[in-house]
Design a protein around this motif. Structure first.
Motif, short mmCIF file in Angstrom:
data_model
loop_
_atom_site.label_atom_id
_atom_site.label_comp_id
_atom_site.label_asym_id
_atom_site.label_seq_id
_atom_site.Cartn_x
_atom_site.Cartn_y
_atom_site.Cartn_z
N HIS A 11 0.82 -1.20 0.00
CA HIS A 11 0.00 0.00 0.00
C HIS A 11 0.86 1.26 0.00
O HIS A 11 1.75 1.42 0.84
CB HIS A 11 -0.93 0.03 1.21
CG HIS A 11 -2.03 -0.99 1.16
ND1 HIS A 11 -3.22 -0.77 0.51
CD2 HIS A 11 -2.09 -2.25 1.67
CE1 HIS A 11 -3.98 -1.84 0.63
NE2 HIS A 11 -3.32 -2.75 1.33
N LEU A 69 0.11 5.33 0.10
CA LEU A 69 -0.98 6.26 0.37
C LEU A 69 -0.58 7.69 0.00
O LEU A 69 0.56 8.10 0.21
CB LEU A 69 -1.36 6.20 1.85
CG LEU A 69 -2.55 7.05 2.30
CD1 LEU A 69 -3.85 6.47 1.75
CD2 LEU A 69 -2.59 7.11 3.83
N LEU A 96 -2.28 11.48 0.73
CA LEU A 96 -3.34 12.18 1.46
C LEU A 96 -3.02 13.67 1.42
O LEU A 96 -1.90 14.07 1.74
CB LEU A 96 -3.41 11.69 2.90
CG LEU A 96 -4.46 12.32 3.82
CD1 LEU A 96 -5.86 11.99 3.32
CD2 LEU A 96 -4.27 11.85 5.25
N ILE A 112 -7.64 11.82 -1.29
CA ILE A 112 -6.94 10.64 -0.78
C ILE A 112 -6.80 9.63 -1.91
O ILE A 112 -7.69 9.50 -2.76
CB ILE A 112 -7.69 10.03 0.43
CG1 ILE A 112 -6.87 8.87 1.02
CG2 ILE A 112 -9.09 9.58 0.04
CD1 ILE A 112 -7.44 8.36 2.34
N ASP A 140 -5.00 5.58 -2.68
CA ASP A 140 -4.26 4.40 -2.24
C ASP A 140 -3.87 3.58 -3.47
O ASP A 140 -4.74 3.16 -4.24
CB ASP A 140 -5.11 3.55 -1.29
CG ASP A 140 -4.35 2.32 -0.79
OD1 ASP A 140 -3.10 2.36 -0.79
OD2 ASP A 140 -5.01 1.33 -0.42
N TRP A 182 -2.47 0.19 -4.47
CA TRP A 182 -2.42 -1.11 -3.81
C TRP A 182 -1.83 -2.14 -4.77
O TRP A 182 -2.41 -2.47 -5.80
CB TRP A 182 -3.84 -1.51 -3.39
CG TRP A 182 -3.96 -2.78 -2.62
CD1 TRP A 182 -2.95 -3.55 -2.12
CD2 TRP A 182 -5.18 -3.43 -2.25
NE1 TRP A 182 -3.45 -4.63 -1.47
CE2 TRP A 182 -4.83 -4.60 -1.53
CE3 TRP A 182 -6.53 -3.15 -2.46
CZ2 TRP A 182 -5.78 -5.48 -1.03
CZ3 TRP A 182 -7.48 -4.02 -1.95
CH2 TRP A 182 -7.09 -5.17 -1.24
#
Length: 749
Positions: free
Chosen positions: A401, A403, A405, A441, A443, A445
């Protein structure tokens, strides 16, 4: 006896020549094998392709001395002198990454630096090396080398334009510099002119909505101009070009060092003051221009390699087009028609990485734009200020992951003398002040070595339209390095900016009418992209196929047809669709010839419902169903290079007047260029060629050029159809065939 000795010696010589060798080797880069690299010996026309690990074998190579050529997409071509004098030759070849190719690092798709092949979002790239194959005085023209991206001239007099992606108009294209929305709204029309090409590292293009990361305006796509990293730039680079039309363009970049701080100064100067009227309509075929752009970027060295950059750009432009005998004494008069535009612009861009263990960045930008224009006797005066602040956290939660943000705030001030900033009663001026905060946001993955999923969401709040939600989903599957499948789904939105709606009317020919309070546009988009590579012994073929579909609601539509003297803007009572397929092809051969070509099929239209509930389909203006680009390069010995480049378009719908005698659709046409380049040394390069070699120019681009102030518009005898002056019937430049010469000079550190 002498005859016997001669024959014996000849047989020995042939015996030696007939000896054969096997060449085994591996092609590497940074310790890793380069898959499917091409290995070729041109003088004997023998070659092969490396396997997935970079290993290769050439058999039955006669003893002798050769030039071995090794090439692969994404790497600089390697040429070595090879002496073959034994039964087996073992080689270890090291290739260097080539930043001029299509597999370099990209940031636009995910706001992170990632290899293009690893990005779950397809990103197309144009580099300065591609610019050089068709040298232009500004990025606006250069971007036309990308398949599916069309620089559209909107006015035959002032030559202003915007960038269309997949057939969608300019307001749907977000323009960024180093990821900052520095070129938007008012400056969309002029912002790409004057960015020094010497400052550009690459241009990244993402097609389709990207509002989940970039917010309003990113509905049709993104054009992100990435400037050079200061520490990697040459000490000095210059490019001077002139044309047979007496255009002169100077591009210069100079690296500066003050202590631990490094700066890069870029200057662009364009000068064209030679009125030409080849079609004898008494109007200039190309707008006369004087433009100066100064760009200075500074990189501050900090502990732990933390980033800190500041860039500042100033642009001044004086352009005019109109009747051939116009001069500044007639500016704003109703005697001699001219469109005169003075533009002043200041831009500030900065990026700062916080002194933390985590990767936290703050980016800010500010631009101030002042425009003083006359379109005949119609004035247009405008001021715009846009401030943008963004902070984001780039965090790897695990090996799976990654991220992102962040939060952003955009503030826009806009004032002009048009209905765009009129008060509700129309009696006073009411400049617009538009704050637009947002949160996002994302992500990324990594499900496995072959599967990657990207999930994103953005929330924006507009003081007029309220909450706006923009989700995004992307998926990438790579079976191996030869096959990559990408698919994505997302939404886009655009908060109304009236300048982008009414600029097409600023010609002195039409009045802007806004029927009601316009609602924000929304779009839903899906696309699928498949990339495949076919390596062979003597050639390489790469294919990139994309299918796209976008559905728009609340689309802002300009009605050019109801009244020839007006453009009436309203939200569409219905929906609009942009759909199609694009194919990009990349060929390279063991001979020094490369070909890049692309073709797009687009169907862009709107479906509108009348008062009786009957739906009608209307084709989008300036959106050809078929279009394409091509670039062919042949490299000769002694560092000569021949480039053939071009763009072609099928019929596109044009804005016509009632009872117009001109066809509603343009013809098929192509604009083709040829160039010959000589690399004199590592520092010096000379080039020259012909632009528009088939001399294509549109016919009848201006309606009633002999009556630009419509003095005879109501004359039933001389003008029985009630035609009015209109310069918006445009689909290509009025510049015909012309020659050009240039010189480039570069000094490394």
């Amino acid at each position: 006896m002498k005859w016997y000795i001669l024959c014996f010696s000849t047989l020995i010589g042939f015996s030696g020549f007939s000896q054969k060798s096997v060449i085994n080797g591996q092609v590497q880069s940074d310790g890793k094998g380069v898959a499917f690299a091409n290995v070729y010996i041109q003088s004997i026309a023998q070659g092969t392709a490396a396997d997935a690990s970079g290993n290769f074998t050439l058999r039955n190579i006669p003893f002798g001395e050769y030039n071995l050529r090794v090439s692969s997409i994404g790497y600089e071509t390697y040429i070595m002198n090879l002496q073959v004098s034994s039964a087996e030759v073992v080689l270890m070849i090291e290739l260097k990454e080539d930043k001029a190719t299509l597999d370099e690092v990209v940031v636009t798709g995910t706001m992170k630096e990632v290899s293009r092949s690893e990005s779950p979002v397809p990103v197309e790239i144009i580099t300065p090396q591609l610019f050089k194959k068709n040298p232009t005085p500004n990025l606006f023209e250069a971007i036309g080398m990308i398949n599916g991206v069309r620089p559209q001239l909107n006015c035959n007099v002032c030559n202003t334009g915007d960038i269309h992606i997949n057939g969608m108009e300019g307001p749907y294209t977000m323009m960024l510099i180093d990821g900052m929305p520095i070129v938007s709204a008012l400056s969309t029309v002029y912002g790409l002119s004057g960015i020094p090409n010497s400052m550009v590292e690459r241009v990244e293009i993402v097609k389709g909505p990207a509002s989940s990361l970039y917010g309003s305006e990113a509905m049709g796509g993104i054009v992100n101009v990435i400037t050079k990293e200061v520490d990697k730039a040459p000490l000095l680079s210059t490019d001077l070009m002139g044309t047979s039309w007496q255009e002169l363009n100077l591009d210069l970049a100079l690296k500066q060092t003050i202590g631990k701080t490094q700066g890069l100064l870029g200057i662009n100067y364009f000068h064209y003051q030679n009125p030409i009227d080849n079609n004898d309509d008494n109007f200039t075929d190309m707008t006369l221009q004087k433009r100066l752009s100064v760009f200075n970027k500074w990189n501050f060295k900090r502990n732990a390699q933390k980033e800190a950059t500041v860039a500042l750009r100033y642009v001044y432009e004086d352009r005019w087009g109109g009747e051939m005998h116009w001069d500044k004494a007639w500016r704003g008069s109703d005697k001699v028609y001219g469109e005169s535009i003075y533009t002043k612009r200041i831009e500030l861009i900065s990026k700062y990485q916080w002194p933390l263990k985590e990767k936290v960045y703050t980016q800010l930008s500010y631009n101030w734009h002042n425009q003083d224009s006359w379109y005949g006797n119609t004035p247009y005066e405008a001021k715009q200020q846009v401030a943008f602040l963004q902070t984001f956290w780039d965090k790897s939660l695990s090996d799976q992951h990654s991220l992102l943000l962040g939060a952003s705030f955009r503030y826009t001030y806009y004032d002009d003398n048009t209905p765009a900033t009129a008060s509700a009663d129309g009696l006073d001026n009411d400049p617009s002040n538009t704050p637009l905060p947002g949160l996002f946001i994302q992500d990324e993955w990594r499900l496995s070595d072959h599967h990657k999923l990207l999930v994103g969401y953005r929330y924006d709040y507009d003081q007029v339209h309220g909450s706006i939600n923009s989700p995004r989903l992307a998926y990438k599957f790579s079976h191996n390095k030869r096959h990559i499948l990408r698919t994505s789904f997302g939404t886009g939105f655009r908060v109304v900016n009236l300048f982008t709606e009414d600029h097409a009317a600023l010609t002195g020919a039409r009045e802007v009418v806004i029927t009601e309070a316009l609602s924000p546009e929304r779009s839903i988009n899906g696309n699928i992209n498949y990339e495949i590579k076919f390596p062979a012994d003597s050639w390489y073929l790469g294919l990139d196929v994309t299918g796209f579909y976008s559905y728009f609601t609340n689309k802002i539509v300009g009605d050019f047809d109801s009244d020839p003297n007006k453009i009436i803007y309203d939200n569409l009572d219905g929906h609009a669709i942009s759909r199609g397929v694009s194919l990009n092809m990349d060929f390279s051969f063991n001979v020094p010839f490369k070909l890049m070509a692309g073709v797009s099929f687009m169907d862009v239209y709107q479906v509108e419902e009348d008062d009786n509930g009957t739906e009608s389909k209307i084709q989008q203006l300036h959106a050809p169903k078929w279009s394409g680009t091509f670039t062919g390069t042949y490299t000769f010995p002694s560092y000569w290079e021949l480039d053939l480049t071009g763009q072609w378009n099928g019929p596109m719908r044009l804005p016509i007047l009632p009872h117009d005698y001109r066809p509603e659709y343009s013809p098929w046409f192509a604009v083709v260029n040829i160039q010959l380049t000589k690399k004199v040394s590592q520092k010096l390069e000379l080039y020259g060629g012909l632009k528009n070699i088939f001399n294509f120019v549109p016919k009848d681009p201006i309606m009633r050029p002999f009556d630009p102030f419509d003095r005879q518009a109501d004359d039933p005898i001389n003008n029985p159809n009630g035609y009015t002056f209109d310069p918006s019937y445009n689909y290509a430049s009025m510049q015909g065939i012309r020659g050009f010469l240039g010189v480039r000079y570069r000094v490394l550190d």
